[in-house]
Design a protein around this motif. Structure first.
Motif, PDB file in Angstrom:
ATOM      1  N   ALA A 148      -0.200 -20.881  24.300  1.00 39.37           N
ATOM      2  CA  ALA A 148      -0.857 -20.264  25.451  1.00 39.37           C
ATOM      3  C   ALA A 148      -0.456 -18.805  25.599  1.00 39.37           C
ATOM      4  O   ALA A 148       0.738 -18.483  25.598  1.00 39.37           O
ATOM      5  CB  ALA A 148      -0.512 -21.027  26.722  1.00 39.37           C
ATOM      6  N   ARG A 149      -1.446 -17.946  25.709  1.00 43.30           N
ATOM      7  CA  ARG A 149      -1.192 -16.553  26.067  1.00 43.30           C
ATOM      8  C   ARG A 149      -0.983 -16.493  27.583  1.00 43.30           C
ATOM      9  O   ARG A 149      -1.697 -17.131  28.341  1.00 43.30           O
ATOM     10  CB  ARG A 149      -2.388 -15.681  25.680  1.00 43.30           C
ATOM     11  CG  ARG A 149      -2.248 -14.214  26.070  1.00 43.30           C
ATOM     12  CD  ARG A 149      -3.470 -13.397  25.671  1.00 43.30           C
ATOM     13  NE  ARG A 149      -3.713 -13.466  24.233  1.00 43.30           N
ATOM     14  CZ  ARG A 149      -4.621 -12.725  23.602  1.00 43.30           C
ATOM     15  NH1 ARG A 149      -5.397 -11.882  24.280  1.00 43.30           N
ATOM     16  NH2 ARG A 149      -4.781 -12.836  22.307  1.00 43.30           N
ATOM     17  N   ASP A 191      -4.667 -20.332  21.690  1.00 41.32           N
ATOM     18  CA  ASP A 191      -5.407 -21.543  22.052  1.00 41.32           C
ATOM     19  C   ASP A 191      -6.024 -21.480  23.447  1.00 41.32           C
ATOM     20  O   ASP A 191      -7.094 -22.042  23.687  1.00 41.32           O
ATOM     21  CB  ASP A 191      -4.480 -22.767  21.972  1.00 41.32           C
ATOM     22  CG  ASP A 191      -4.037 -23.049  20.547  1.00 41.32           C
ATOM     23  OD1 ASP A 191      -4.839 -22.807  19.615  1.00 41.32           O
ATOM     24  OD2 ASP A 191      -2.885 -23.491  20.360  1.00 41.32           O
ATOM     25  N   VAL A 192      -5.336 -20.832  24.368  1.00 41.97           N
ATOM     26  CA  VAL A 192      -5.805 -20.735  25.746  1.00 41.97           C
ATOM     27  C   VAL A 192      -5.055 -19.580  26.412  1.00 41.97           C
ATOM     28  O   VAL A 192      -3.939 -19.249  26.007  1.00 41.97           O
ATOM     29  CB  VAL A 192      -5.560 -22.062  26.511  1.00 41.97           C
ATOM     30  CG1 VAL A 192      -4.074 -22.365  26.636  1.00 41.97           C
ATOM     31  CG2 VAL A 192      -6.226 -22.052  27.885  1.00 41.97           C
ATOM     32  N   THR A 193      -5.671 -18.953  27.405  1.00 41.26           N
ATOM     33  CA  THR A 193      -5.018 -17.866  28.139  1.00 41.26           C
ATOM     34  C   THR A 193      -4.767 -18.290  29.574  1.00 41.26           C
ATOM     35  O   THR A 193      -5.663 -18.810  30.244  1.00 41.26           O
ATOM     36  CB  THR A 193      -5.870 -16.586  28.133  1.00 41.26           C
ATOM     37  OG1 THR A 193      -6.035 -16.118  26.794  1.00 41.26           O
ATOM     38  CG2 THR A 193      -5.212 -15.491  28.962  1.00 41.26           C
ATOM     39  N   LEU A 194      -3.549 -18.051  30.049  1.00 41.12           N
ATOM     40  CA  LEU A 194      -3.182 -18.258  31.444  1.00 41.12           C
ATOM     41  C   LEU A 194      -3.116 -16.889  32.115  1.00 41.12           C
ATOM     42  O   LEU A 194      -2.286 -16.055  31.737  1.00 41.12           O
ATOM     43  CB  LEU A 194      -1.840 -18.967  31.563  1.00 41.12           C
ATOM     44  CG  LEU A 194      -1.663 -20.264  30.771  1.00 41.12           C
ATOM     45  CD1 LEU A 194      -0.266 -20.841  31.006  1.00 41.12           C
ATOM     46  CD2 LEU A 194      -2.725 -21.280  31.155  1.00 41.12           C
ATOM     47  N   ILE A 195      -3.998 -16.645  33.061  1.00 36.58           N
ATOM     48  CA  ILE A 195      -4.005 -15.401  33.826  1.00 36.58           C
ATOM     49  C   ILE A 195      -3.439 -15.714  35.200  1.00 36.58           C
ATOM     50  O   ILE A 195      -4.029 -16.471  35.966  1.00 36.58           O
ATOM     51  CB  ILE A 195      -5.428 -14.818  33.938  1.00 36.58           C
ATOM     52  CG1 ILE A 195      -5.908 -14.319  32.574  1.00 36.58           C
ATOM     53  CG2 ILE A 195      -5.473 -13.691  34.962  1.00 36.58           C
ATOM     54  CD1 ILE A 195      -7.320 -13.749  32.582  1.00 36.58           C
ATOM     55  N   ALA A 196      -2.282 -15.128  35.511  1.00 44.42           N
ATOM     56  CA  ALA A 196      -1.597 -15.446  36.764  1.00 44.42           C
ATOM     57  C   ALA A 196      -1.234 -14.173  37.506  1.00 44.42           C
ATOM     58  O   ALA A 196      -1.237 -13.069  36.940  1.00 44.42           O
ATOM     59  CB  ALA A 196      -0.345 -16.277  36.483  1.00 44.42           C
ATOM     60  N   ARG A 246     -10.768 -19.654  25.924  1.00 45.73           N
ATOM     61  CA  ARG A 246     -10.531 -20.521  27.072  1.00 45.73           C
ATOM     62  C   ARG A 246      -9.593 -19.791  28.028  1.00 45.73           C
ATOM     63  O   ARG A 246      -8.572 -19.248  27.605  1.00 45.73           O
ATOM     64  CB  ARG A 246      -9.896 -21.863  26.666  1.00 45.73           C
ATOM     65  CG  ARG A 246     -10.718 -22.698  25.681  1.00 45.73           C
ATOM     66  CD  ARG A 246     -11.956 -23.261  26.351  1.00 45.73           C
ATOM     67  NE  ARG A 246     -12.681 -24.203  25.508  1.00 45.73           N
ATOM     68  CZ  ARG A 246     -13.636 -23.864  24.637  1.00 45.73           C
ATOM     69  NH1 ARG A 246     -13.952 -22.581  24.467  1.00 45.73           N
ATOM     70  NH2 ARG A 246     -14.270 -24.796  23.930  1.00 45.73           N
ATOM     71  N   ILE A 247      -9.913 -19.791  29.333  1.00 47.18           N
ATOM     72  CA  ILE A 247      -9.094 -19.060  30.307  1.00 47.18           C
ATOM     73  C   ILE A 247      -8.840 -19.917  31.534  1.00 47.18           C
ATOM     74  O   ILE A 247      -9.758 -20.534  32.085  1.00 47.18           O
ATOM     75  CB  ILE A 247      -9.778 -17.734  30.727  1.00 47.18           C
ATOM     76  CG1 ILE A 247      -9.814 -16.759  29.544  1.00 47.18           C
ATOM     77  CG2 ILE A 247      -9.061 -17.105  31.922  1.00 47.18           C
ATOM     78  CD1 ILE A 247     -10.520 -15.448  29.846  1.00 47.18           C
TER      79      ILE A 247
END
Length: 328
Positions: free
Chosen positions: A229-230, A202-207, A254-255
């Motif tokens: 969330a990825r 659904d959405v990617t979290l890049i941290a 979505r990112i």
């Protein structure tokens, strides 16, 4: 035991770690195995956690005093003489006072110097904006041939440090002071490759760095609301893992990027710069906005700039909702 993360301000029943301890132990290990290993600092033996190194290798610690430009130049000279120098100083002063030397003596000359930015981000808390190291990604990632690393926990710190020691070339390495939990499950550090810590469509979290554990906590909150969330751990800020970014854009559409650093010129900027020419998708860039940081604890500042778990979940949820609206 319940601990409060300085990075997220959230209560967690986990053991918390200062990554400088892992750094210090690993540097001693490397020095014991390779006599070329030396440390250079700017009167920061204590804050760089080098006391143990100094006791074990008194002849291999060079303390130049509060002279950051000289410190970087000395590191370059030691590298040219066949040593492997780990140049250690607080992130805001290593980068803010010695950028010219890093550019000319390290990156342009491609000397084998390891720049160790201690206590980056909001780690100095109440000492305020002069001591908050949030501009470093923007400054360092513009320099050609300089690898930029930001490990997320003690295990990654150890592995990144060992990789930097093996690598023949300049490296900028953030060493976190703000306490963080150990990531579970552990994904081995692989320079230039993002680690997928959680799947989601659904959405990617890049941290990166301290925000990785906050992103994982945010993913749990999103899951409770039915949003998958990825979560990607970008412990390498430069070179960027373009394949992981492109796959995230194609799969989730979505990112959200999260960093304890300035948005302008940071990891979020790098992701957006790449995607705008390849596969533009809606994004939210979370980090320090175009303002000087207020004075306050690391937890307060994380909430203020929206990089705590609750704020990340809220931003990602709003972004994921736009995808559902588009599908409808």
């Amino acid at each position: 035991m319940t601990a409060v993360t300085e990075a997220t301000g959230a209560a967690e029943a986990v053991e918390m770690h200062d990554c400088r301890k892992a750094f210090a132990e690993t540097l001693i290990e490397l020095a014991e195995a390779d006599e070329r290993t030396v440390a250079v600092c700017n009167d920061s033996v204590g804050s760089s956690n080098l006391k143990g190194f100094q006791e074990r290798f008194p002849d291999r610690l060079i303390n130049v005093g509060i002279a950051e430009q000289l410190m970087v130049g000395a590191g370059a000279g030691l590298a040219n003489g066949g040593r492997i120098p780990f140049v250690c100083a607080a992130a805001p002063f290593l980068t803010g006072r010695a950028t010219e030397q890093i550019k000319a003596d390290v990156a342009y000359s491609r000397t084998n110097v390891k720049l160790c930015a201690m206590s980056p981000g909001f780690a100095y808390g109440q000492l305020g904006p002069t001591h908050h190291g949030v501009e470093d990604f923007a400054w360092m990632r513009t320099l050609p041939d300089l690898v930029v690393l930001n490990p997320a926990d003690p295990a990654e710190t150890r592995e990144a440090l060992r990789w930097a020691h093996r690598y023949d070339g300049p490296v900028y390495l953030r060493i976190g002071r703000t306490k963080v939990p150990a990531l579970a499950p552990h994904v081995p550090f692989d320079m230039g490759r993002a680690a997928r810590l959680r799947d989601g469509d659904d959405v990617t979290l890049i941290a990166t760095g301290t925000t990785v554990s906050a992103a994982l906590e945010a993913a749990d909150k999103l899951a409770a609301d039915g949003i998958a969330a990825r979560v990607l751990n970008f412990s390498t800020v430069k070179p960027l893992d373009e394949e992981a970014v492109l796959d995230a854009a194609a799969t989730t559409g979505r990112i959200v990027t999260v960093e304890e650093a300035n948005i302008a010129g940071g990891l979020g900027s790098a992701v957006a710069e790449f995607l705008v020419a390849r596969r533009p998708v809606p994004m939210r860039l979370l980090g320090v906005r175009d303002e000087f940081t207020p004075t306050g604890s690391a937890g307060y500042l994380a909430r203020y700039f929206g990089i705590d778990a609750e704020s990340i979940a809220r931003a990602a949820g709003e972004l994921a909702a736009t995808r559902q609206e588009d599908a409808a």
